[in-house]
Write a protein that holds these residues in place. Structure first.
Motif, mmCIF file in Angstrom:
data_model
loop_
_atom_site.group_PDB
_atom_site.id
_atom_site.type_symbol
_atom_site.label_atom_id
_atom_site.label_comp_id
_atom_site.label_asym_id
_atom_site.label_seq_id
_atom_site.Cartn_x
_atom_site.Cartn_y
_atom_site.Cartn_z
ATOM 1 N N LEU A 205 46.581 58.497 26.557
ATOM 2 C CA LEU A 205 45.366 58.157 26.835
ATOM 3 C C LEU A 205 45.382 56.853 27.377
ATOM 4 N N GLU A 206 46.441 55.932 26.018
ATOM 5 C CA GLU A 206 45.799 54.689 26.747
ATOM 6 C C GLU A 206 46.485 53.765 28.187
ATOM 7 N N TYR A 207 47.630 54.279 28.371
ATOM 8 C CA TYR A 207 48.795 54.419 29.539
ATOM 9 C C TYR A 207 47.930 55.122 30.295
ATOM 10 N N LEU A 208 46.578 55.757 30.607
ATOM 11 C CA LEU A 208 45.857 56.636 31.894
ATOM 12 C C LEU A 208 44.844 55.274 31.837
ATOM 13 N N THR A 209 44.688 54.940 30.625
ATOM 14 C CA THR A 209 43.156 54.238 30.907
ATOM 15 C C THR A 209 43.684 52.661 31.166
ATOM 16 N N ASP A 210 44.843 52.115 31.020
ATOM 17 C CA ASP A 210 45.348 50.863 31.387
ATOM 18 C C ASP A 210 45.980 50.979 33.062
ATOM 19 N N GLN A 211 46.442 51.916 33.479
ATOM 20 C CA GLN A 211 46.431 52.495 34.632
ATOM 21 C C GLN A 211 45.139 52.370 35.732
ATOM 22 N N GLN A 212 44.466 52.630 35.200
ATOM 23 C CA GLN A 212 42.938 53.077 35.514
ATOM 24 C C GLN A 212 42.877 51.727 36.042
ATOM 25 N N VAL A 213 42.418 51.354 34.775
ATOM 26 C CA VAL A 213 41.812 49.511 34.837
ATOM 27 C C VAL A 213 42.289 48.496 35.706
ATOM 28 N N LEU A 214 44.123 48.330 36.739
ATOM 29 C CA LEU A 214 44.950 48.038 36.586
ATOM 30 C C LEU A 214 44.801 48.090 38.466
ATOM 31 N N ASN A 215 44.103 49.670 38.200
ATOM 32 C CA ASN A 215 44.057 50.026 39.836
ATOM 33 C C ASN A 215 42.695 50.182 40.568
ATOM 34 N N LYS A 216 42.204 48.748 39.946
ATOM 35 C CA LYS A 216 40.112 49.002 39.661
ATOM 36 C C LYS A 216 40.926 47.276 40.230
ATOM 37 N N GLY A 217 41.769 46.433 40.145
ATOM 38 C CA GLY A 217 42.157 45.320 40.767
ATOM 39 C C GLY A 217 41.925 44.512 39.756
ATOM 40 N N MET A 218 41.770 44.692 38.324
ATOM 41 C CA MET A 218 42.481 44.364 37.300
ATOM 42 C C MET A 218 43.519 43.169 37.208
ATOM 43 N N ASP A 219 43.673 41.711 36.682
ATOM 44 C CA ASP A 219 44.878 40.948 37.288
ATOM 45 C C ASP A 219 45.158 41.469 35.681
ATOM 46 N N LYS A 220 46.778 41.688 36.434
ATOM 47 C CA LYS A 220 47.034 42.418 35.031
ATOM 48 C C LYS A 220 47.899 41.672 34.101
ATOM 49 N N GLN A 221 48.381 40.136 33.808
ATOM 50 C CA GLN A 221 48.238 39.502 33.064
ATOM 51 C C GLN A 221 47.514 39.245 32.060
ATOM 52 N N THR A 222 46.841 38.550 33.208
ATOM 53 C CA THR A 222 44.988 38.297 32.125
ATOM 54 C C THR A 222 44.462 39.336 31.272
ATOM 55 N N THR A 247 50.688 50.308 19.430
ATOM 56 C CA THR A 247 51.807 50.586 20.541
ATOM 57 C C THR A 247 50.828 49.954 22.253
ATOM 58 N N LEU A 248 51.224 48.761 22.248
ATOM 59 C CA LEU A 248 50.840 47.323 23.004
ATOM 60 C C LEU A 248 51.465 46.949 23.498
ATOM 61 N N LYS A 249 53.252 47.081 22.971
ATOM 62 C CA LYS A 249 54.623 46.443 23.147
ATOM 63 C C LYS A 249 54.515 47.407 24.588
ATOM 64 N N LYS A 250 54.968 49.498 23.921
ATOM 65 C CA LYS A 250 54.637 49.896 24.676
ATOM 66 C C LYS A 250 53.912 49.963 25.774
ATOM 67 N N ARG A 251 52.922 49.747 25.102
ATOM 68 C CA ARG A 251 51.681 49.568 26.984
ATOM 69 C C ARG A 251 51.555 48.416 28.071
ATOM 70 N N MET A 253 54.307 47.592 28.364
ATOM 71 C CA MET A 253 56.839 48.444 28.999
ATOM 72 C C MET A 253 55.999 49.227 30.255
ATOM 73 N N MET A 254 54.274 49.972 29.802
ATOM 74 C CA MET A 254 54.809 51.130 31.024
ATOM 75 C C MET A 254 53.629 51.190 32.393
ATOM 76 N N MET A 255 52.826 49.689 32.281
ATOM 77 C CA MET A 255 52.133 48.811 33.229
ATOM 78 C C MET A 255 52.887 48.020 33.765
ATOM 79 N N ASN A 256 54.166 47.849 33.467
ATOM 80 C CA ASN A 256 55.216 46.887 33.890
ATOM 81 C C ASN A 256 56.183 47.820 35.195
ATOM 82 N N LYS A 257 55.768 49.433 34.690
ATOM 83 C CA LYS A 257 57.041 49.886 34.759
ATOM 84 C C LYS A 257 56.678 50.430 36.747
#
Length: 285
Positions: A205-222, A247-251, A253-257
């Motif tokens: 669920l966290e992976y899914l949420t992070d993915q959707q946040v970044l898909n909206k144009g949020m800067d990944k590093q910020t 689980t932040l480290k896994k999240r 890693m998944m965002m950068n994958k």
């Protein structure tokens, strides 16, 4: 009683298989929405399939002639079992039931802690977002359609990332997933694969949420730096969608994958007949 034990075994065998299928085939994929559907549909199927009479599909309905011989009845009488005798099977079921009540109590305690936080919060707004402002520091979280946080402990840029994250949890009804697997854990606490599945569901669920946040144009590093800062503040609530430092480290890693290839969708197609055949084999004598 034996029927109940058979049902419990059937359910837990398939739940274990569902987790193993995720762990070995789906865990590394970035199809987080499909993984969510996989967990929800798989768990519901695990509890429902034992009620399907698959054995009747393989039997012919033929009427056999019956013979009634009264003279033989005395020789067919079985010795009566002691009424007060308690079998090992009954003891096992009783122990499972008692410990399940312990987990029910734990679940109620978590719900009470959520109620306590709600009672110590007030309705507030920030920009266009409506939330509950908690009077003491907490890790931001959402529960059903409400977002909880302690506004005074966050800067403006953090609040933007927090609401962008939590509003997806709310709109996606992720609380339903968490409560479903909390209830599955109550009745299947003795199954180690259920504990692992519960953890995997929350991570997905966290992976899914992070993915959707970044898909909206949020800067990944910020966004990642904001996650690191927010997860170290306040009290975390166990049964909720919240920023989790563990689980932040896994999240990250998944965002950068790199996004998974569409060819890997075949893994889902492969697992579907596996579960159907497994369900049939678990119910056929």
């Amino acid at each position: 009683m034996e029927t109940l034990l058979t049902y419990i075994l059937q359910v837990n065998l398939l739940l274990a298989l569902i987790f193993l299928g995720y762990h070995f085939l789906l865990k590394s994929l970035t199809f987080n929405t499909l993984n969510r559907i996989y967990f929800l549909s798989g768990s519901i199927y695990a509890f429902a399939y034992p009620f399907v009479d698959i054995k009747s599909w393989f039997q012919k309905n033929e009427m056999m002639p019956s013979t009634f011989i009264p003279e033989l009845l005395p020789s067919l009488e079985m010795p009566e079992a002691s009424v007060n005798e308690i079998t090992l099977l009954e003891v096992i079921i009783m122990v499972v039931g008692v410990l399940a009540m312990v987990f029910v109590f734990k679940l109620l305690v978590q719900l009470f802690s959520l109620l306590r936080i709600h009672m110590h919060s007030q309705s507030s707004t920030w920009q266009s977002f409506v939330f509950r402002n908690v009077v003491f520091p907490v890790v931001p979280f959402s529960f059903f359609n409400k977002i909880y946080l302690h506004k005074q402990q966050h800067q403006e840029n953090e609040l933007q990332d927090i609401f962008a994250h939590e509003i997806i949890h709310v709109r996606g009804h992720h609380t339903v997933d968490i409560l479903l697997f909390e209830m599955i854990l109550v009745v299947c606490w003795y199954n180690p694969f259920v504990w692992l599945m519960r953890k995997a569901v929350r991570e997905n669920l966290e992976y899914l949420t992070d993915q959707q946040v970044l898909n909206k144009g949020m800067d990944k590093q910020t966004y990642q730096y904001s996650l690191l800062n927010v997860t170290q503040k306040g009290v975390a609530v166990g049964m909720s969608n919240h920023f989790n430092f563990k689980t932040l480290k896994k999240r990250i890693m998944m965002m950068n994958k790199k996004r998974s290839s569409k060819l890997e969708l075949s893994k889902y197609v492969f697992l579907l007949p596996v579960f159907l055949i497994s369900g049939a084999s678990f119910t056929v004598s």
